[in-house]
Design a protein around this motif. Structure first.
Motif, PDB file in Angstrom:
ATOM      1  N   CYS B   6       0.855  -1.189   0.000  1.00 31.23           N
ATOM      2  CA  CYS B   6       0.000   0.000   0.000  1.00 31.23           C
ATOM      3  C   CYS B   6       0.891   1.238   0.000  1.00 31.23           C
ATOM      4  O   CYS B   6       1.757   1.368   0.870  1.00 31.23           O
ATOM      5  N   ASP B  40       6.741   3.937   2.578  1.00 30.29           N
ATOM      6  CA  ASP B  40       6.190   3.036   1.562  1.00 30.29           C
ATOM      7  C   ASP B  40       7.260   2.618   0.561  1.00 30.29           C
ATOM      8  O   ASP B  40       7.239   1.506   0.032  1.00 30.29           O
ATOM      9  N   GLN B 127      -1.806   4.360  11.383  1.00 30.83           N
ATOM     10  CA  GLN B 127      -3.013   3.612  11.710  1.00 30.83           C
ATOM     11  C   GLN B 127      -3.452   2.607  10.650  1.00 30.83           C
ATOM     12  O   GLN B 127      -4.016   1.563  10.988  1.00 30.83           O
ATOM     13  N   VAL B 128      -3.216   2.901   9.378  1.00 31.35           N
ATOM     14  CA  VAL B 128      -3.886   2.131   8.325  1.00 31.35           C
ATOM     15  C   VAL B 128      -3.468   0.654   8.327  1.00 31.35           C
ATOM     16  O   VAL B 128      -4.310  -0.227   8.164  1.00 31.35           O
TER      17      VAL B 128
HETATM   18  N1  LIG Z   1      -4.437   6.659   0.658  1.00 29.27           N
HETATM   19  C1  LIG Z   1      -3.686   5.561   0.868  1.00 29.27           C
HETATM   20  N2  LIG Z   1      -3.508   4.656  -0.122  1.00 29.27           N
HETATM   21  C2  LIG Z   1      -2.749   3.551   0.071  1.00 29.27           C
HETATM   22  N3  LIG Z   1      -2.126   3.276   1.220  1.00 29.27           N
HETATM   23  C3  LIG Z   1      -2.266   4.147   2.238  1.00 29.27           C
HETATM   24  C4  LIG Z   1      -3.042   5.322   2.128  1.00 29.27           C
HETATM   25  N4  LIG Z   1      -2.991   5.988   3.309  1.00 29.27           N
HETATM   26  C5  LIG Z   1      -2.189   5.249   4.125  1.00 29.27           C
HETATM   27  N5  LIG Z   1      -1.758   4.145   3.477  1.00 29.27           N
HETATM   28  C6  LIG Z   1      -0.845   3.095   3.970  1.00 29.27           C
HETATM   29  O1  LIG Z   1      -0.844   3.108   5.377  1.00 29.27           O
HETATM   30  C7  LIG Z   1       0.435   3.444   5.881  1.00 29.27           C
HETATM   31  C8  LIG Z   1       0.312   4.220   7.163  1.00 29.27           C
HETATM   32  O2  LIG Z   1      -0.331   5.449   6.911  1.00 29.27           O
HETATM   33  P1  LIG Z   1      -1.108   6.268   8.023  1.00 29.27           P
HETATM   34  O3  LIG Z   1      -1.876   5.302   8.819  1.00 29.27           O
HETATM   35  O4  LIG Z   1      -1.951   7.215   7.244  1.00 29.27           O
HETATM   36  O5  LIG Z   1      -0.046   6.964   8.818  1.00 29.27           O
HETATM   37  C9  LIG Z   1       1.117   4.172   4.736  1.00 29.27           C
HETATM   38  O6  LIG Z   1       2.516   4.085   4.849  1.00 29.27           O
HETATM   39  C10 LIG Z   1       0.577   3.403   3.540  1.00 29.27           C
HETATM   40  O7  LIG Z   1       1.260   2.184   3.354  1.00 29.27           O
END
Ligand SMILES: Nc1ncnc2c1ncn2[C@@H]1O[C@H](COP(=O)(O)O)[C@@H](O)[C@H]1O
Ligand SMILES: Cc1cc2nc3c(=O)[nH]c(=O)nc-3n(C[C@H](O)[C@H](O)[C@H](O)COP(=O)(O)OP(=O)(O)OC[C@H]3O[C@@H](n4cnc5c(N)ncnc54)[C@H](O)[C@@H]3O)c2cc1C
Lengths: 321, 263
Positions: B6, B40, B127-128
């Motif tokens: 992702c 990423d 979080q994702v």
């Molecule tokens: N819009 C998105 N599309 C794809 N992967 C995402 C997206 N937002 C977050 N991620 C994935 O979730 C990880 C953690 O992001 P976050 O939880 O937003 O800090 C990122 O490093 C990506 O691998």
């Protein structure tokens, strides 16, 4: 009103600093909050922590299970799901454990999630308004978090004052972990290697960050350090790029330093970096971006390009000798 | 091994001064330099290295707009085999759970042994990955800085914890791992590499292709909603040294001497 809980991180029978910070974090949401502490683990260490925490929390839930002896987030998650009420508002530190546990837990509890909270601006009905930072701390945001079905919140370590009153005289309640089987098994902790120079003992640190742009440019940093009689440390990207050893990294995932003087060169000032600087040193930041967050934390700031400024500074120091 | 990574297109914070727009509804996005989220990029490199060792394929997926295609192409130039763009107006305003829900739908359209995310992205939420794993009911480990393949069902992964120590775990596949920087040295991507993949077809899926209703994603489903952007008043901050370079140097040396900063 929802029921507040604080997950207590602990090691070797001693609670983490966040244990007392979470009390004041919860009180910032709701001044009358009666927060229940949750400690998970096993055996004598757990008893010790439960006792320690009971001085500060009116109630402590102690979940003792051999599988919880090491805090494997996948296992702890199950123990928490098996015990937390549906509308629980659970606070925990935004550290490497909180990052491992909290997001997935919020999904399993079907509750709201907000991470790395730097402040709370109170409650409105079932909504909490929080402040957090984005873009490496360059801007802040208000985030509204609907906790009608509970919430899991990770709190930035060190931003809330610890509640040192220790006047709760709380009671420890034993809880059953329930089924904690998991598809991830903890094996061991491999301790970081010690480097050639022990920066935790250095009085003067010349610390370099991504602003140095290229490995070859590190030469000017070494020259400045030599002129000052300082040791060289760095931020994480320099170690990631393998330009300096891990044992030179300052920060939460590196070393904690306590120098008298800390010179931050081309470092933006992320909380993970600043979290490794203790003992209130005299901090000088040199950065070409006047909005770099480090200028909010340093004692003295200089807006300059380090690639040009540092060689001139070194020359001037050598001349002055 | 079939690997999904992702990836997110984000403003490059080491290249940009991020400023809040006049009414605080967003940051100034004109003139921003965008790139793939740093974490990423490490995740994609790791996936490619695993593929090179044991075979299989690497797919990169993003939830974003048309412009996000450029980061998919960049990662394909690095060596990812496929790219998938998840795009729909209905996705706008999604919180972390919303993004994870969209990604979950994409995961279920394929068959992956390993799903990688970055440890965190531009809003620092981290979080994702954990949410996606929980939604898929798969085991998860965050902040992974080493991956060793034990057999076709198990991995040994190291997690970076406080103090630079490493927590070793055994984890069953399929699983979701969030990758920490420094796990590898991401390869360089030249213009040539990007040109090579410029005309490769990138499938785009919207909400209906993914079977996602308005109650599951977007602003309507979000329990966490960003209200505004602002720059906090944080007291006085540093005393800024002004003047010519010579003057700043002279003042700094004086201060350093006074504080014991020059031996
Ligand atoms: N819009 C998105 N599309 C794809 N992967 C995402 C997206 N937002 C977050 N991620 C994935 O979730 C990880 C953690 O992001 P976050 O939880 O937003 O800090 C990122 O490093 C990506 O691998
Ligand atoms: C779980 C976790 C743990 C982490 N642990 C740590 C840790 O222990 N230590 C750590 O440091 N980080 C850690 N990080 C990373 C941290 O979040 C930041 O990404 C990192 O600290 C940024 O390093 P930096 O300031 O050098 O780089 P950047 O944030 O990219 O900042 C570079 C700065 O240099 C300035 N600059 C650029 N060129 C020049 C120039 N020519 N002259 C002057 N200034 C210039 C820029 O304006 C910018 O402010 C961790 C992250 C996570 C997720």
């Amino acid at each position: 009103m929802a029921q507040f809980f604080a997950y207590i991180v602990h090691k070797n029978g001693v609670a983490d600093d966040s244990a007392l910070e979470l009390i004041n974090a919860a009180k910032k949401i709701d001044p009358s909050a009666a927060v229940t502490a949750i400690v998970t683990g096993s055996g004598g260490d757990l008893d010790k922590v439960a006792g320690e925490v009971a001085a500060s929390y009116p109630e402590v839930w102690k979940i003792d299970n051999a599988d919880l002896a090491y805090p494997n987030a996948e296992v702890v998650r199950k123990a928490l799901i098996n015990n937390l009420p549906a509308d629980a508002v659970l606070l925990m530190p935004h550290d490497t454990f909180g990052m491992d546990l909290a997001p997935g837990l919020s999904i399993k509890l079907d509750s709201a999630f907000v991470s790395d909270v730097a402040d709370f601006e109170g409650v409105d009905g079932t909504d909490i308004k929080v402040i957090r930072q984005e873009f490496s701390g360059q801007v802040s945001t208000h985030v509204n978090c609907d906790m009608s079905n509970g919430a899991v919140i990770t709190v930035r370590p060190g931003v809330f004052q610890p509640d040192e009153s220790k006047s709760a005289g709380g009671k420890v309640v034993d809880k059953d972990a329930g089924d904690v089987s998991a598809k991830r098994k903890y094996l061991e902790v491999v301790v970081a290697e010690v480097g050639d120079v022990d920066i935790t003992k250095s009085e003067i640190l010349v610390s370099v960050g991504r602003g140095i742009e290229d490995q070859d440019n590190l030469e000017i940093i070494h020259e400045l350090a030599e002129a000052m009689g300082a040791d060289v440390s760095c931020s994480r990207p320099i170690v990631d790029a393998k330009w300096l050893e891990k044992s030179r990294q300052v920060g939460t995932s590196g070393l904690t330093v306590k120098p008298k003087v800390y010179l931050a060169l081309g470092i933006s000032g992320s909380f993970q970096h600043m979290g490794g600087i203790k003992g209130n040193p005299f901090i000088v930041a040199i950065n070409k971006n006047p909005k770099a967050p480090i200028f909010q934390m340093a004692d003295v700031g200089i807006e300059e390009d380090i690639l040009e400024f540092v060689p001139e500074l070194t020359e001037a120091i050598n001349e002055a000798k | 091994m079939e690997i999904l990574v992702c990836v997110k297109r984000v403003p490059d914070t080491s290249e940009n001064e991020i400023e809040v727009n006049s009414d605080g509804t967003d940051i100034e996005r004109d003139d921003l330099v965008y790139s793939v989220n740093e974490w990423d990029n490490y995740a994609v490199e790791e996936a490619i290295q695993i593929k090179d060792k044991v075979g299989g394929s690497v797919t990169v997926v993003t939830v974003g707009d048309q412009e996000s295609e450029e980061v998919l192409r960049r990662e394909m130039a690095m060596g990812a085999d496929n790219g998938i763009l998840l795009e729909d107006d209905a996705f706008e305003g999604s919180d972390g759970k919303g993004i994870a829900t969209i990604l979950k739908a994409a995961v279920e359209k394929g068959k992956y042994d390993l799903i990688l995310t970055g440890a965190q992205a531009d809003d620092g939420a981290a979080q994702v990955g954990g949410m996606l794993a929980a939604l898929l009911d798969l085991p998860y480990a965050s902040l992974v800085n080493s991956i060793e393949i034990i057999d076709d069902k198990k991995l040994k992964v190291g997690r970076e914890i406080e103090g630079g120590n490493q927590e070793m775990n055994e984890i069953e596949m399929p699983c979701v791992l969030s990758i920490q920087t420094g796990i590898n040295e991401p390869r360089y991507v030249g213009i040539r590499g990007i040109r090579k993949v410029a005309s490769v077809e990138i499938p785009t899926h919207g909400a209906s292709d993914l079977g996602l209703g308005a109650d599951m994603v977007g602003a309507g489903a979000a329990k966490a909603k960003r209200l505004d952007y602002f720059v906090p008043e944080l007291g006085e901050g540093a005393e800024m040294l002004e003047g010519t370079t010579e003057e700043k140097i002279a003042k700094l040396i004086e201060l350093l001497k006074a504080k014991g900063g020059i031996k």
